[in-house]
Design an enzyme around this catalytic site. Structure first.
Site, PDB file in Angstrom:
ATOM      1  N   HIS A  48    -110.803 101.434   5.252  1.00 29.99           N
ATOM      2  CA  HIS A  48    -110.767 100.119   4.601  1.00 29.99           C
ATOM      3  C   HIS A  48    -112.179  99.565   4.469  1.00 29.99           C
ATOM      4  O   HIS A  48    -112.811  99.201   5.460  1.00 29.99           O
ATOM      5  CB  HIS A  48    -109.903  99.142   5.407  1.00 29.99           C
ATOM      6  N   HIS A  88    -115.115  97.455   1.433  1.00 24.42           N
ATOM      7  CA  HIS A  88    -115.347  96.775   0.159  1.00 24.42           C
ATOM      8  C   HIS A  88    -116.744  97.141  -0.337  1.00 24.42           C
ATOM      9  O   HIS A  88    -117.715  96.434  -0.096  1.00 24.42           O
ATOM     10  CB  HIS A  88    -115.203  95.254   0.323  1.00 24.42           C
ATOM     11  N   GLN A 141    -108.211  90.679  -5.987  1.00 25.49           N
ATOM     12  CA  GLN A 141    -108.765  89.767  -4.987  1.00 25.49           C
ATOM     13  C   GLN A 141    -108.229  88.337  -5.135  1.00 25.49           C
ATOM     14  O   GLN A 141    -107.992  87.648  -4.142  1.00 25.49           O
ATOM     15  CB  GLN A 141    -110.292  89.749  -5.102  1.00 25.49           C
ATOM     16  N   HIS A 184    -103.922  94.499   1.373  1.00 24.26           N
ATOM     17  CA  HIS A 184    -104.322  93.453   2.308  1.00 24.26           C
ATOM     18  C   HIS A 184    -103.049  92.663   2.591  1.00 24.26           C
ATOM     19  O   HIS A 184    -102.482  92.050   1.691  1.00 24.26           O
ATOM     20  CB  HIS A 184    -105.345  92.516   1.672  1.00 24.26           C
ATOM     21  N   GLU A 187    -103.386  88.738   6.174  1.00 20.98           N
ATOM     22  CA  GLU A 187    -104.684  88.458   6.790  1.00 20.98           C
ATOM     23  C   GLU A 187    -104.758  86.950   7.013  1.00 20.98           C
ATOM     24  O   GLU A 187    -105.432  86.214   6.301  1.00 20.98           O
ATOM     25  CB  GLU A 187    -105.828  88.945   5.910  1.00 20.98           C
TER      26      GLU A 187
END
Length: 427
Positions: free
Chosen positions: A56, A58, A151, A209, A212
């Protein structure tokens, strides 16, 4: 043979092992192999492991810390807002340059496979194009998987679904999502359904995701496990972060863990970032935030640790060192037994490799000759010392080397050097 490593210790505890390499693959693994090779390395009893894997990350945001400004609050939401401010100013050249620089860091630390999420909520898909180019460039020495990541929310962002489908059509590998960032819990659940159905139709993997949040009522992992079962996506789905599970009541978790295990959904915790971003609304006691790693492992769920961020709007530190990630995970989860510490090493090696579906990963004959020689006697010592990578091999070719961690001293009445491996040996 082209290459032989002599007298190695393996992660499973075997010692005095030789590893022969031919044509980019492991040809033999056994004690005292009776073979000759063009080149031999004496591991001197040190640990030889398959490469580190980051499940994981970015990559599109990495090394952008301070652009357009520093995250003053240190919160997840300010980081998302900062990334939104930065996106219009991004250029493909800058994205590629930063990502390539990070990949150099990664390889030097024995990190040879990365799953990276790439934001698809910019209609230009600039980051997608940039990371597809990076993936092409690094292919000889690093495996990279791209996740189409909405996102700003799949339903919250008007063009996110269309952009996600475009990104997959361009060559992005995995379907991503962020259900807890949708406007309502219902929209979050709907986004999970839509994305899983799309992945099932396309024969793709899923990595979301998920939850979170510090909110114990953020339960999208339940929906993800349900949709995985309903659509037959077993073994192809991962839930990343899952931090709300840290705050859930134990009774609900006792029902949730078997559901996750039954569905075959993997869990990816991100210790460095979870411990930094979660619990921001707490005074004291302050929640740790990381998901229930030991309990997930005990339930039979495949659990990996990811780095998540390095010097970006969410995190101003990091170096691409997966041993640092394992070290933090060990401490946050209080995984201090010998077995648990070794499980933390597996969480940055074999477990994420399984989640990514890496072909030819491991230390058996026939596997790719992708190896890391560590300045440590075993996985626990490797984590404790964040051991130097004496050698990194990719497909039978050495791509990085570094010396042992030995300090030269000039102290009256003391030895001329101090080997950090000896710390604690006399106990």
């Amino acid at each position: 043979m082209e290459f032989v490593i002599r007298n190695a210790t393996l992660p499973d505890g075997r010692t005095g092992i030789d590893i022969a390499v031919q044509e980019g693959r492991i040809a033999a693994v056994a004690p005292r192999l009776a073979v000759t090779a063009a080149r031999e390395i004496d591991a001197e009893g040190d640990l030889v492991a398959p490469p580190f894997v980051d499940a994981h990350f970015h990559m599109d945001a990495t090394l952008s810390y301070g652009l357009p400004r520093v995250n003053a609050s240190g919160t997840l939401l300010e980081g998302i807002a900062l990334w939104g401010e930065l996106k219009p100013a991004l250029t493909q050249e800058a994205l590629v340059e930063r990502a390539m620089r990070y990949c150099d860091w990664a390889v030097a630390r024995g990190l040879l496979a990365i799953r990276t999420h790439v934001d698809v909520c910019d209609d230009r898909l600039l980051a997608v194009e940039a990371l597809l180019e990076v993936k092409r460039r690094v292919a000889p020495y690093l495996d990279m998987q791209l996740v189409a990541f909405p996102q700003d929310g799949l339903l919250r962002s008007p063009t996110a679904l269309a952009n996600l489908k475009r990104a997959i059509g361009m060559g992005v590998d995995v379907v991503g999502g962020i259900p807890h960032f949708e406007r309502t819990m219902a929209d979050g659940a709907e986004s999970v359904r839509v994305l899983c159905e799309f992945a099932a139709a396309q024969g793709l993997m899923v990595d979301m995701h998920c939850d979170e949040s510090d909110d114990p009522l953020s339960r999208h992992i339940e929906t993800l496990a349900f949709e995985t079962n309903r659509l037959g996506l077993h073994g192809r789905v991962a839930g990343s972060h899952l931090t709300s599970m840290h705050s859930m009541d134990n009774y609900y978790v006792s029902k949730l863990l078997p559901l996750i295990a039954e569905s075959g959904v993997a869990a990816i915790a991100n210790p460095l970032i979870n411990i930094t971003l979660q619990g921001r609304h707490d005074t004291y006691p302050k929640r740790r935030g990381m998901t229930r790693v030991p309990e997930l492992m005990a339930a039979g769920v495949t659990v990996a640790f990811g780095h998540d961020c390095v010097m970006d709007p969410w995190y101003g530190m990091g170096s691409g060192d997966m041993l640092e990630v394992a070290h933090m995970g060990l401490h946050v989860a209080q995984m201090t037994s010998q077995q648990a510490m070794r499980a933390c090493f597996a969480a940055v090696t074999e477990n994420p490799a399984r989640i990514l579906g890496l072909e030819g990963y491991g230390l058996e004959p026939g596997c790719h000759a992708d190896l890391v020689l560590l300045d440590a006697a075993d996985p626990v010592e490797a984590i404790r010392l964040r051991a130097a990578r004496r050698m990194v091999m990719r497909r039978g070719r050495i791509v990085a080397e570094s010396p042992r961690a030995v300090a030269r001293l000039d102290l009256p009445g003391r030895p001329a050097s101090a080997d950090f491996r000896q710390l604690g040996k006399a106990r």
